[in-house]
Scaffold this active site. Structure first.
Site, PDB file in Angstrom:
ATOM      1  N   ALA A  70       8.206   7.576 -10.088  1.00 30.35           N
ATOM      2  CA  ALA A  70       7.741   6.382 -10.795  1.00 30.35           C
ATOM      3  C   ALA A  70       7.683   5.208  -9.835  1.00 30.35           C
ATOM      4  O   ALA A  70       8.450   5.137  -8.878  1.00 30.35           O
ATOM      5  CB  ALA A  70       8.662   6.055 -11.968  1.00 30.35           C
ATOM      6  N   ASP A  71       6.760   4.316 -10.100  1.00 33.25           N
ATOM      7  CA  ASP A  71       6.704   3.084  -9.332  1.00 33.25           C
ATOM      8  C   ASP A  71       6.102   1.994 -10.197  1.00 33.25           C
ATOM      9  O   ASP A  71       5.406   2.272 -11.180  1.00 33.25           O
ATOM     10  CB  ASP A  71       5.898   3.234  -8.051  1.00 33.25           C
ATOM     11  CG  ASP A  71       6.314   2.193  -7.015  1.00 33.25           C
ATOM     12  OD1 ASP A  71       7.277   2.456  -6.277  1.00 33.25           O
ATOM     13  OD2 ASP A  71       5.708   1.116  -6.975  1.00 33.25           O
ATOM     14  N   GLN A  72       6.379   0.767  -9.799  1.00 27.62           N
ATOM     15  CA  GLN A  72       5.887  -0.383 -10.549  1.00 27.62           C
ATOM     16  C   GLN A  72       5.325  -1.418  -9.584  1.00 27.62           C
ATOM     17  O   GLN A  72       5.877  -1.638  -8.514  1.00 27.62           O
ATOM     18  CB  GLN A  72       7.027  -1.003 -11.350  1.00 27.62           C
ATOM     19  CG  GLN A  72       6.601  -2.163 -12.224  1.00 27.62           C
ATOM     20  CD  GLN A  72       7.775  -2.693 -13.022  1.00 27.62           C
ATOM     21  OE1 GLN A  72       8.701  -3.249 -12.463  1.00 27.62           O
ATOM     22  NE2 GLN A  72       7.729  -2.492 -14.330  1.00 27.62           N
TER      23      GLN A  72
END
Length: 194
Positions: A70-72
């Site tokens: 996951a990344d933001q």
């Protein structure tokens, strides 16, 4: 076996609170270097590329597991903000965001055997209130070094909530892991394997 390719306490808490059994493993990726290989990519594309890189890297080390990466990305228009590296940079970021609405774009990818399969990207929009310079300094004093732990220099789940006048979007997207689509995918994978 499920592995979360992240050492983020917030992402781990989201999965744990949802009742998932998993192991957290730090991905061996250089986020800035990966992002620099994709100039001109839209913010949502950057989040996707980074989440995928994390999932694939850990999946190569644990080929039999379902690996969640996951990344933001925080985007103000086309400008992408990385995590601030200091209090001064955090101040600069928050001044740039003050009185404006930005997007938090969170991407999640599942990989198996070193190959990314399923992915989902979601956006939330956050309107930062027009706070005073005095409020900003008091905020920075209160959060201390924690201001460098998240994009934008805030954690909305704690004192960072004081920065906003309106938030639109899924809470788990704001926290960096769009949980409902991920849980739906994992249920489908389990149904296929039983």
């Amino acid at each position: 076996m499920i592995i979360l390719a992240s050492t983020s306490p917030t992402r781990q808490a989201l999965l744990r609170n949802a009742g998932l059994e998993f192991t957290a493993v730090a991905p061996r990726v250089n986020e800035r270097e990966i992002a620099s290989r994709h100039p001109g990519l839209a913010p949502s594309g950057v989040a996707q590329v980074l989440a995928e890189a994390k999932a694939i890297e850990v999946s190569r080390r644990f080929p039999q597991a379902i690996v969640i990466g996951a990344d933001q990305v925080l985007a103000l228009g086309s400008r992408i903000f990385a995590k601030p590296s200091s209090r001064d940079e955090c101040r600069e970021h928050l001044i740039a965001l003050r009185g404006r609405t930005h997007a938090l774009i969170s991407s999640v990818v599942c990989a198996e055997d070193g190959v990314a399969g399923w992915s989902h990207t979601a956006e939330a929009f956050l309107a930062v209130r027009s706070f005073s310079d005095r409020f900003l300094e008091n905020y920075l004093d209160a959060v201390g070094e924690d201001c460098t732990a998240s994009v934008g220099g805030y954690k909305i789940e704690s004192l960072g909530i004081q920065l906003f006048e309106e938030v639109t979007g899924d809470h788990t997207t704001i926290l960096g892991l769009p949980l409902l689509p991920l849980l739906d995918h994992l249920r489908r994978v389990r149904e296929l394997s039983t």
